[in-house]
Design an enzyme around this catalytic site. Structure first.
Site, PDB file in Angstrom:
ATOM      1  N   ASP A 478       0.811  -1.228   0.000  1.00  0.00           N
ATOM      2  CA  ASP A 478       0.000   0.000   0.000  1.00  0.00           C
ATOM      3  C   ASP A 478       0.840   1.272   0.000  1.00  0.00           C
ATOM      4  O   ASP A 478       0.382   2.319   0.448  1.00  0.00           O
ATOM      5  CB  ASP A 478      -0.983   0.016   1.183  1.00  0.00           C
ATOM      6  CG  ASP A 478      -1.778  -1.269   1.259  1.00  0.00           C
ATOM      7  OD1 ASP A 478      -2.444  -1.604   0.271  1.00  0.00           O
ATOM      8  OD2 ASP A 478      -1.694  -1.958   2.287  1.00  0.00           O
ATOM      9  N   HIS A 479       2.068   1.154  -0.484  1.00  0.00           N
ATOM     10  CA  HIS A 479       2.950   2.326  -0.570  1.00  0.00           C
ATOM     11  C   HIS A 479       3.074   2.702  -2.049  1.00  0.00           C
ATOM     12  O   HIS A 479       4.002   2.294  -2.732  1.00  0.00           O
ATOM     13  CB  HIS A 479       4.317   2.012   0.042  1.00  0.00           C
ATOM     14  CG  HIS A 479       4.218   1.450   1.424  1.00  0.00           C
ATOM     15  ND1 HIS A 479       5.115   0.539   1.949  1.00  0.00           N
ATOM     16  CD2 HIS A 479       3.299   1.664   2.403  1.00  0.00           C
ATOM     17  CE1 HIS A 479       4.758   0.224   3.181  1.00  0.00           C
ATOM     18  NE2 HIS A 479       3.662   0.890   3.476  1.00  0.00           N
ATOM     19  N   ILE A 480       2.139   3.505  -2.517  1.00  0.00           N
ATOM     20  CA  ILE A 480       1.995   3.745  -3.957  1.00  0.00           C
ATOM     21  C   ILE A 480       2.942   4.864  -4.365  1.00  0.00           C
ATOM     22  O   ILE A 480       2.862   5.980  -3.843  1.00  0.00           O
ATOM     23  CB  ILE A 480       0.545   4.122  -4.296  1.00  0.00           C
ATOM     24  CG1 ILE A 480      -0.418   3.117  -3.661  1.00  0.00           C
ATOM     25  CG2 ILE A 480       0.359   4.177  -5.809  1.00  0.00           C
ATOM     26  CD1 ILE A 480      -1.850   3.587  -3.638  1.00  0.00           C
TER      27      ILE A 480
END
Lengths: 545, 181
Positions: A478-480
């Site tokens: 979830d680290h875009i």
């Protein structure tokens, strides 16, 4: 105060990046209007949503945040629901199920609060290891913004440089570290026996004292999916402050087009309300901070005659280089109790393994002991065994205490083939859904096979594991990052060194999308630092004009 | 509900995720109160059956049991399975025949089949707070679900603090020291 359709600065997105920019603008005496696609909701409602989820659903951190029809986000609890919004393809499509929620306050609602910085080496992969790209400024340029970001959101961390990551700082953390619970201490001891240092994480969680109007952490062990007392920074806590300073926030306002005008400057942003009525807002400067997926999507949606590939996309790099930290998880059973669920859900990591000369061949990796209480897992598993009485209680206690989870997060290189485009599928408002092709690449696969998985097995054994199951499929962290990549060269990047679009003098795209490379740690503090750097540039630009 | 809350979305799309269905009655927006207020269906439960359910629960589970949670569970289980009342009676009969005071005294005398399944379902519901652990399931207990109690001396019930600021340590009691609950 502004009226509803004009301000000096229009900020699209109310996550950490949008809120930091907004506050800086207001402090500089500028008017601010923020647009948020999703709803604005009280904290207690999210907490009650969480408590009223069935046990297994509580493990899905997006579950307490049901999306509105006009602001869809990925719902992870089943393959069918996960496939509804994000359209994913490629060898590692499963690993790009990014779990952001479209709510006022953004994804910091459910982040763990971890605030790693990049290291100087993380920003020079091309020069040092011959892979990927270098950032076009160095760590010393970013360092003051890291420090400002840490003070802006309230980051706690160790004062001993030997425990800091990286120990290159201009000021101490505003607060000292949080204590370890039993599990993190045992993992730290196990790592030390292997010559590895599990260091206390810098984390945006108030340690011992109140900070910026928020209370100290009391160990509710619920940072993911929501801190019930706002001891952890989330951008929802910034919204009232922004309003108190005169900023205006429009929730349920879904930006769908950026309008360009003379000299290709941005003239307006158009948004839909929940009645599907369109509105137009104008300003001097426009900041798109919708996260690393929604921002490139909005740019591509905004193509026009002057910008046929989409706004800010003369380089054809918008939506390319999509990054994350591909994750693997080791599930352990141990002979002796490890214990989780004491203190925050995450509080430390082995970081030194993110660095090394191997980075010419494969990526680095971080290793983390997950500290979420295992009691739900233990109870559900024990009940399913059909046990009763004392045997049931003993098995719940054993499965909760004598199991653990170690997470590996891998460094991924920017690859233009990892690309976000517009799907032909439309959402409730008729807006194209994002489509993302994703392959973690051999750099990550080699890291897993040659480096991280063998090492996590050693860590697990040292922790006393009698059974070790390592996941075989990469999943999302979830680290875009990367979709509006930064660089000095306008031919190969989307934004300049202040996150200003090369193509549009009054359009800024700060946040994870701008990150040139991502390292192994989560991206949030770097996003926050880039937001503050962009904010300085915006204020100076408006002052000049 | 007296508590006001903020959800800026139009009312048709308000955030209440699910409608709570208990005993045929809809509790709209009951999230904040579900653990504390018996539903109309639970209140309407015949007193004899309510007592029977609490009795069988006490025979199956050697711990303090919250009566409000029990009444809601009883109402929902009764509605789910027409044979539920008969199974409860059957279980009590077996326990009385064995002069049982705890589950270990009689459980091995319950034959495999629907009655035993009912017994396990009652135990499971008290422990994990739902009758079925599925996405749309109704939740009958969160902090009162028994699953947190065997580790309550160490582990936090997620979202509930167990101490004050930085008030926790890396110390933990032995695995064999089962908490009393």
């Amino acid at each position: 105060m502004t009226n509803q359709d004009n301000a000096d600065v229009i900020v699209v997105g109310t996550g950490i990046v949008g809120c930091l920019v907004a506050e800086q603008m207001l402090d500089a005496g500028l008017s601010v209007l923020m647009l948020e696609a999703g709803p604005r909701v009280d904290r207690w409602r999210i907490v009650e949503n969480f408590r009223n989820l069935p046990p297994t659903l509580r493990l899905h951190f997006d579950a307490p945040y049901p999306p509105k029809p006009w602001a869809p986000h990925m719902e992870s609890y089943s393959d069918a629901t996960a496939a509804e919004y994000l359209q994913l393809e490629g060898p590692n499509a499963r690993a790009y199920r990014q779990g952001y929620v479209r709510y006022a306050g953004g994804a910091t609602w459910h982040w763990a609060g971890i605030c790693w910085r990049l290291t100087p080496q993380d920003m020079r992969l091309k020069s040092l290891f011959g892979v990927a790209r270098d950032w076009d400024f160095d760590y010393s340029t970013l360092e003051p913004y890291y420090t400002r970001a840490e003070y802006a959101i309230g980051v706690c961390g160790p004062s001993d440089p030997a425990l800091q990551w990286p120990p290159i700082r201009s000021k101490p953390y505003p607060m000292g570290p949080l204590p370890f619970g039993p599990g993190e201490q045992r993992f730290t001891d196990a790592a030390a026996r292997l010559g590895l240092k599990n260091v206390p994480a810098a984390q945006a969680r108030n340690s011992r004292i109140a900070y910026d109007g928020r209370p100290p952490c009391c160990g509710n062990n619920n940072c993911i999916p929501v801190c019930p007392i706002a001891a952890k920074y989330d951008a929802a806590t910034a919204l009232p402050k922004i309003e108190a300073k005169g900023g205006q926030i429009l929730a349920n306002a879904v930006a769908y087009r950026v309008e360009t005008g003379q000299k290709n400057a941005i003239e307006a942003v158009h948004y839909f309300d929940p009645d599907k009525l369109s509105h137009r807002v104008t300003g001097k400067v426009f900041v798109l901070a919708c996260n690393g997926i929604e921002t490139p999507k909005l740019l591509l949606l905004s193509k026009n005659d002057r910008n046929p590939n989409g706004v800010a996309n003369s380089s054809d790099q918008v939506g390319r280089n999509m990054m994350d930290q591909p994750k693997l998880v080791a599930e352990l059973t141990t002979a002796e109790p490890v214990w989780t669920g004491v203190g925050p859900v995450q509080g430390s990591s082995v970081m030194q393994t993110s660095q090394g000369d191997f980075r010419g061949r494969h990526g680095g990796a971080l290793f983390r002991f997950n500290n979420m209480a295992r009691s739900t897992f233990g109870a559900v598993a024990a009940v399913r065994k059909g046990l009763v009485g004392k045997a049931l209680d003993a098995e719940i206690r054993r499965l909760s205490a004598c199991t653990a989870e170690l997470t590996i997060e891998h460094e991924l290189l920017p690859d233009p083939n990892n690309r976000l485009t517009l799907s032909n599928k439309k959402d409730w408002l008729g807006i194209n859904k994002p489509n993302i092709y994703y392959d973690v690449g051999d750099y990550v696969r080699r890291s897993a096979t040659e480096y991280s998985v063998p090492l996590v097995r050693k860590l697990a054994v040292e922790l006393g594991a009698t059974d070790i199951q390592v996941s075989t499929e990469f999943t999302n962290s979830d680290h875009i990052m990367g979709g509006t990549i930064m660089g000095a060269n306008s031919a190969s990047s989307v934004v300049d060194l202040d996150c200003r679009a090369h193509d549009h003098p009054n359009l800024f795209l700060p946040g994870g999308g701008a990150m040139t490379t991502g390292g192994c740690g989560n991206s949030t503090l770097t996003m926050a630092a880039l937001a503050l750097k962009a904010a300085d540039a915006i204020a100076a630009q408006i002052k000049r004009s | 509900m007296s508590h006001s809350y903020r959800d800026d979305a139009p009312a048709d799309f308000s955030l209440f995720r699910r409608k709570i269905l208990v005993g045929g009655g809809l509790l709209l927006g009951g999230f904040a109160t579900i653990s504390n207020v018996p539903s109309a269906a639970a209140e309407a439960l015949p007193a004899d059956f309510a007592n029977q359910f609490m009795e069988v629960s006490s025979l199956l589970i050697p711990h303090k049991l919250d009566r409000d949670v029990g009444l809601r569970l009883a109402a929902a289980l009764k509605m789910k399975d027409p044979a539920f009342t008969a199974h409860v009676t059957n279980l009590i009969d077996i326990a009385e025949w064995k002069q049982a005071t705890i589950v270990e005294d009689f459980f091995s005398d319950v034959a495999d089949g629907p009655v035993k399944d009912t017994a396990l379902l009652i135990i499971s519901a008290w422990y994990i707070g739902v009758i079925v652990d599925a996405p749309d399931a109704d939740v009958f207990a969160y902090e009162l679900a028994l699953m947190y109690q065997p580790t309550i001396d160490v582990m936090t019930i997620p979202s509930y603090a167990v101490s004050g600021p930085n008030g926790w340590t890396s110390q933990a009691p032995p695995l064999g020291d089962m908490p009393k609950f």
